[in-house]
Design a protein around this motif. Structure first.
Motif, PDB file in Angstrom:
ATOM      1  N   THR A   1      57.353  20.238  64.734  1.00 45.90           N
ATOM      2  CA  THR A   1      57.288  19.992  66.166  1.00 45.90           C
ATOM      3  C   THR A   1      58.003  18.676  66.459  1.00 45.90           C
ATOM      4  OG1 THR A   1      55.280  18.622  66.267  1.00 45.90           O
ATOM      5  CG2 THR A   1      54.972  21.012  66.200  1.00 45.90           C
TER       6      THR A   1
ATOM      7  N   GLY B   1      66.214  24.254  72.288  1.00 48.46           N
ATOM      8  CA  GLY B   1      65.224  25.258  72.661  1.00 48.46           C
ATOM      9  C   GLY B   1      65.287  25.640  74.122  1.00 48.46           C
TER      10      GLY B   1
ATOM     11  N   THR C   1      59.783  25.734  74.073  1.00 49.15           N
ATOM     12  CA  THR C   1      59.603  24.581  73.187  1.00 49.15           C
ATOM     13  C   THR C   1      59.981  23.253  73.833  1.00 49.15           C
ATOM     14  OG1 THR C   1      61.813  24.965  72.262  1.00 49.15           O
ATOM     15  CG2 THR C   1      59.943  25.957  71.100  1.00 49.15           C
TER      16      THR C   1
END
Length: 346
Positions: A107, A129, A133
């Motif tokens: 992440t 993304g 995301t």
């Protein structure tokens, strides 16, 4: 009959005019192959794989920018999918083998944690993304601010899907809209597209959800009117996630962006607002303009537009394989070439 049997019956018995359905989500492409859904389709229904993989549509220029940072000693934090995507001269994987400090994270917040633990390093998160995301990248900036980090930046290649839906509309008769993107945007975004004559169904990822969405498209297409069916109501609401969209609006603003194979789509990119210049890797590290040059033999761009399928590419299954990918569509776990290679031979 059960709902899934009813959906299968609607699909397999369809005898109307040719119907082109584009799934714009790479996860849908892989699920459709894995579940054998293509084998159920009559000849007059065609599934087209569109530009729904964020890694795949990221242009070569972005990889070259990242390599430029690595060459100048910046530590890069990235998702694993991006590691082997070819730039003009090499890839991040090659740069790492040559000594560049490139960390795999899960992440954007992992990248902030790394930056906090290594204050002596300049750390850049490669932010690639769609709407799903991108909020995490905003949270990363929020967290870096809270910790007063001076060594953390983003190299953004974030995009929104609206412009792509419009750009690709002539390539299909209806869309299978990505369920996870619509979780953020809400059904309101694709519903608004019906006013422009664009139809589709929001789909989940199980066999029942995908078949239900395709069956809904088959039935609704026979009315001759634009439509939107939310076939993923257990997750997608009409308004989506206002909190996530507010987070995006706080940190990011729309900009024109390049999509591999499609070109520049107006307002489809997301860049950090001027208030957050300190977290912008392009400005902080003064990255010079790059002129990315993709492999001219690779047809990844055509595949992303739905203009051809992977077997039409002269490199597919020959010089381009998952072990030695030439194009981004073979690298990414959501890539169309990757799906065809993995499943279509079975």
């Amino acid at each position: 009959m059960t709902p899934i049997e009813t959906a299968k019956s609607i699909i397999t018995s369809y005898d109307g005019p040719a119907l082109r359905i584009m799934e714009v989500c790479g996860t849908h492409t892989h699920a459709i192959f894995r579940l054998g859904i293509r084998s159920l389709l009559p000849e007059n229904i065609t599934l087209i794989s569109g530009p729904g993989c964020p890694v795949c549509v990221t242009p070569v220029t972005y990889i070259d920018e990242a390599l430029c940072l690595a060459e100048h000693g910046v530590t890069l934090c990235t998702f694993g999918d991006l590691l082997r995507v070819p730039g003009t001269h090499g890839s991040l994987a090659i740069a790492r083998s040559d000594g560049a400090n490139i960390q795999i994270v899960y992440t954007a917040l992992d990248a902030v944690t790394y930056a906090a633990a290594h204050p002596e390093e300049a750390v850049t998160f490669l932010s690639v993304g769609f709407e799903t995301t991108t909020p995490a990248a905003c949270l990363a900036i929020q967290q870096a601010e809270a910790q007063h980090l001076k060594n953390f930046t983003l190299l953004t290649a974030n995009k929104t899907m609206d412009a792509a839906y419009l750009a690709m509309a002539a390539s299909c008769d209806a869309y299978l809209y990505p369920g996870h993107v619509c979780t953020i945007t809400g059904a309101q975004v694709p519903r608004a597209l019906t006013q422009k004559g664009i139809s589709g169904a929001i789909a989940g990822f199980t066999a029942a959800e995908l078949l239900t969405a395709i069956a809904a498209i088959v039935k609704k297409s026979q009315t001759g009117k634009p439509f939107l069916v939310n076939a993923y109501p257990r997750v997608v609401t009409e308004s989506g996630s206002p909190a996530a969209r507010a987070l995006l609006a706080t940190y990011l603003e729309p900009v024109d962006a390049e999509w591999r194979g499609i070109g520049i789509l107006k307002g489809s990119g997301l860049a950090l607002r001027d208030a957050y210049t300190a977290y912008d890797a392009r400005r902080t590290h003064h990255i010079p303009p790059q002129k990315g040059q993709p492999n001219p033999a690779c047809r990844c761009g055509d595949i992303l537009r739905g203009a051809c399928t992977p077997p039409d590419c002269p490199l597919y299954h020959k010089t381009c394989t998952p072990d030695r990918p030439v194009g981004a569509c073979m690298v990414s776990r959501e890539g169309t070439c990757s799906a065809w290679y993995q499943y279509s031979r079975i």
